[in-house]
Structures are given as C-alpha cells and as structure tokens.
Design a protein around this motif. Structure first.
Motif, short mmCIF file in Angstrom:
data_model
loop_
_atom_site.label_atom_id
_atom_site.label_comp_id
_atom_site.label_asym_id
_atom_site.label_seq_id
_atom_site.Cartn_x
_atom_site.Cartn_y
_atom_site.Cartn_z
N ASP A 1 -17.92 -60.86 -161.87
CA ASP A 1 -18.29 -61.45 -160.58
C ASP A 1 -17.29 -61.11 -159.48
N CYS A 2 -16.22 -60.41 -159.84
CA CYS A 2 -15.16 -60.08 -158.88
C CYS A 2 -15.47 -58.78 -158.15
N LYS A 3 -15.53 -58.84 -156.85
CA LYS A 3 -15.74 -57.66 -156.01
C LYS A 3 -14.55 -57.50 -155.07
N MET A 4 -13.61 -56.65 -155.45
CA MET A 4 -12.40 -56.46 -154.67
C MET A 4 -12.71 -55.67 -153.39
N PRO A 5 -12.18 -56.16 -152.24
CA PRO A 5 -12.40 -55.40 -151.00
C PRO A 5 -11.62 -54.10 -150.94
N PHE A 6 -10.54 -53.99 -151.71
CA PHE A 6 -9.76 -52.75 -151.81
C PHE A 6 -8.94 -52.77 -153.06
#
Length: 392
Positions: free
Chosen positions: A387-392
């Motif tokens: 569920d983790c969507k890192m922006p960078f």
C-alpha cells in the motif's frame, strides 16, 4: 490523515531548491534527536532505547562517520501532544539532522507528519503502526524495528501449528494493540472466541481475566507491553489461570527482573533475543551488560542498530548530509552488521527479518532469561508494503 499530492509536490519542489543550495562539504557536527518514553511504568522501554543508542555512539567514539555527534534525548511522556511539541522543537529550534526512537505507536502517529513536513529523516526503534508502513509511508520515515503486526503474525503461525482451535486475544486499545490483534488474526487459522481491548494504563485486570476464563479457549494471545505486562502477568498468576499464554511484546528483558518466577513457562515471539547466536549480537550484549549492568531487550537492540545504520549511511556520503535526498538514498542502500544478522528493508522502509519462538527459563544461577526455542519464520515482510507509494 493522508499526504496529498499537493503536499508531496511542494515537498519535492522544496527539496530541489535545498539540493541546489546545500553544501557539498562534510558536516562539522551532527545533531540527532532521540525521542523516547521516560515517564511512568513504560519508562523502562525508553531506558533500553536510550541506552542502546548511546552505547553505539560511545563505541563510535562519540561520532557518526567520524564527525562529532550530539544526541539530544527528549521524553514524550507517552502523551501525543507532548511528543508533537518535542519533535517540533528538535526540528525548528535544535535543527537536528535526524530523529530516532519513539516507543509507542500513538506517539509516532501524532508526530510523523511533523517530521515529513520538516523534511527530517526518522529512524524508528520500536513503534510500527500500520498506516506509517502503508498509505502514510514517506521517504523520510524508516524503521529499524518492525511493523506492529509482524510479531503477532509469527505467533499466529505458531498457534496454528500447535493445533490450538480456539483462542482469546487480549491487547491495549490503541494503534499498536489493534495492529497486533490484526496481525495474529491474519495468520491464525483457528477460531477467535473473544477479543478484549483494555486502556493502555489499566491497573486492574480482574474482570478481563474472568472473561478470558469464561471464553473457554485453548490458549490466550496476549499483548501487554512494559509495565502493563508486569501487572497483567502477576494478576494472571494470582488468579491461578492455567491456560497457555502466547505473548507478543509482553514478557522480555524489560520486565523479567520484576516478573521473575511469574514469567516462567510463558511463550513469546521476537525478532531478536539476547540469546541469539550472531557474532554482532553477542558482542552487543556483552558490551551493553558491562556498561549498564542489566540485560538488553530488543528495544535496546533496535536502537543500537539504528545508530549503526545511520553511521553506515553517513559514512557512504563522506559526511555530506545537507542534501536529504542523498541521505535517504544512502539509508536505503546502506549495509551494516546488524545484531540480528539478517537485515534488509522493504519498499516501505520497514525491515524484512526473521522471527523466533522464545520461552522464559530460570537458569541454574537463579537468573531469568528468554531462550530461543525455534525459528518460526524467515524473512517475513509486513502486510502493508503493497500500500506504500513513495513520492521519490
């Protein structure tokens, strides 16, 4: 609370601006904020955290990557509003380069946004709430400990293997308690006959113990950290309950000195024990015991690893830590000798690691210790990384 795309875009823009102006020279000093709980019955957990981190810094000659390090220890008092204030002061007034620590998940839930907005790297040493591992993950937030569900997932597997058909779950009514209960239920294949959630500071468990007996379960799965565990286990023994107690974060080296015989025979699950046969672990336990005259629990081990991890990352950067994106990348890539042996992080920057079944034994010299009985699972990732969507 979620981080909006607008917030992420603003953070990226500010990071780009900082990167163009950041000094490419090694820092002359490094300031680290250590946030922990040093008030009330849970203070023993905070003590282990503080001592483990400071031992590592001492062994590094008071430096990180050869640069003089100043550790600012602050007490969150187990109050979210105090935790927010302390973190804000560390970021704005003290200008720390990184923050480590935080024992309780309600404190991390309250303070995470401040660290992300302040673009301050955080390495957690205990608290691992599911939102921080999942939808509220951030490049600034790392964990040197575990995600809350993981110990309980391992115990759920063990309970299933033991053939327990009916189990009652007991935990404090806060984020970590809910996560632990969810983790156990995710892996346990039998029937949960009752779930009992209690206040985090509850002093009397007589009515809850009566419910446990009335549930007619084959065993009880119990999560009661720190001083709460001491009170619960003593009252359990006084009530004469013979039901097998399966625990996570309930009985360990933080409360064995207070429990002693009352803890003998209980089973628990952990990612690290002083009995772990890993060279770095043996050296750590020996040094810690010599320095502080007590046996470390995993709170201390996680904090020790956090310092070693940070040292490895800053060393790779040759002390050039002004650019936070580079520090984040260095932490992601860093290799260090963990007291756990195996240590790697998943896409959400939480550890993927082994979990062990431990039992409390009384030694021939009269002392009490957790001893490893078996490895339950190897290389367990947490359930929220997807569920983790890192922006960078």
């Amino acid at each position: 609370m979620s981080y909006s795309l607008k917030t992420a875009a603003s953070a990226l823009a500010l990071l780009a601006a900082l990167a163009t102006t950041a000094s490419a020279e090694p820092a002359k000093s490094i300031r680290i904020g250590l946030v922990t709980t040093l008030t009330g019955p849970p203070a023993v957990l905070g003590q282990h955290t503080r001592d483990g981190f400071q031992l590592a810094i001492k062994q590094l000659g008071g430096k990180i990557a050869g640069i003089p390090a100043e550790v600012l220890v602050v007490d969150d008092e187990l109050k979210p509003e105090v935790g927010i204030q302390r973190v804000q002061q560390l970021i704005e007034r003290d200008k720390v380069d990184a923050i480590v620590g935080i024992v309780f998940s309600n404190i991390l839930m309250a303070t995470a946004r401040r660290m992300v907005d302040g673009q301050t790297v955080f390495i957690g040493t205990n608290a691992g709430p599911s939102p921080i591992a999942g939808t509220r993950c951030s490049p600034y937030l790392f964990s040197a400990a575990y995600q809350n569900d993981q110990n309980a997932e391992a115990m759920g597997r063990h309970a299933t293997q033991k053939g327990y058909r009916k189990i009652v779950v007991v935990a404090p009514n806060y984020q970590a308690g809910k996560d632990v209960a969810a983790g156990f239920k995710r892996e346990y294949k039998g029937e949960i006959v009752d779930e009992i959630f209690v206040p985090l500071t509850q002093p009397d468990f007589s009515s809850d113990l009566a419910k446990i007996v009335a549930a007619k379960a084959d065993a009880a799965f119990v999560f009661m950290p720190g001083g709460l565990g001491v009170t619960f286990v003593k009252q359990w023994r006084q009530a004469g309950i013979t039901l097998p107690m399966l625990s996570a974060h309930t009985i360990d080296e933080t409360n064995l000195p207070a429990l002693q015989d009352a803890a003998v025979g209980t089973s628990g699950v952990t990612n690290w024990s002083p009995a772990l046969e890993v060279p770095a672990s043996r050296s750590f336990v020996e040094a810690f015991t010599a320095e502080y005259k007590y046996t470390p629990a995993n709170y201390a081990a996680h904090a020790y690893d956090a310092a070693t991890w940070l040292n490895a990352a800053v060393t790779a950067l040759k002390g050039e830590i002004a650019d936070r994106t580079k520090l984040i990348d260095a932490l992601r890539k860093a290799k260090f000798e963990s007291v756990r042996g195996r240590f790697e992080i998943g896409p959400n920057q939480f550890p993927i690691q082994d979990y062990y079944l431990v039992a409390v034994k009384k030694r021939e010299d009269g002392s009490f210790a957790t001893e490893i009985e078996s490895k339950i699972v190897e290389g367990l990732p947490d359930a929220y990384g997807k569920d983790c969507k890192m922006p960078f």
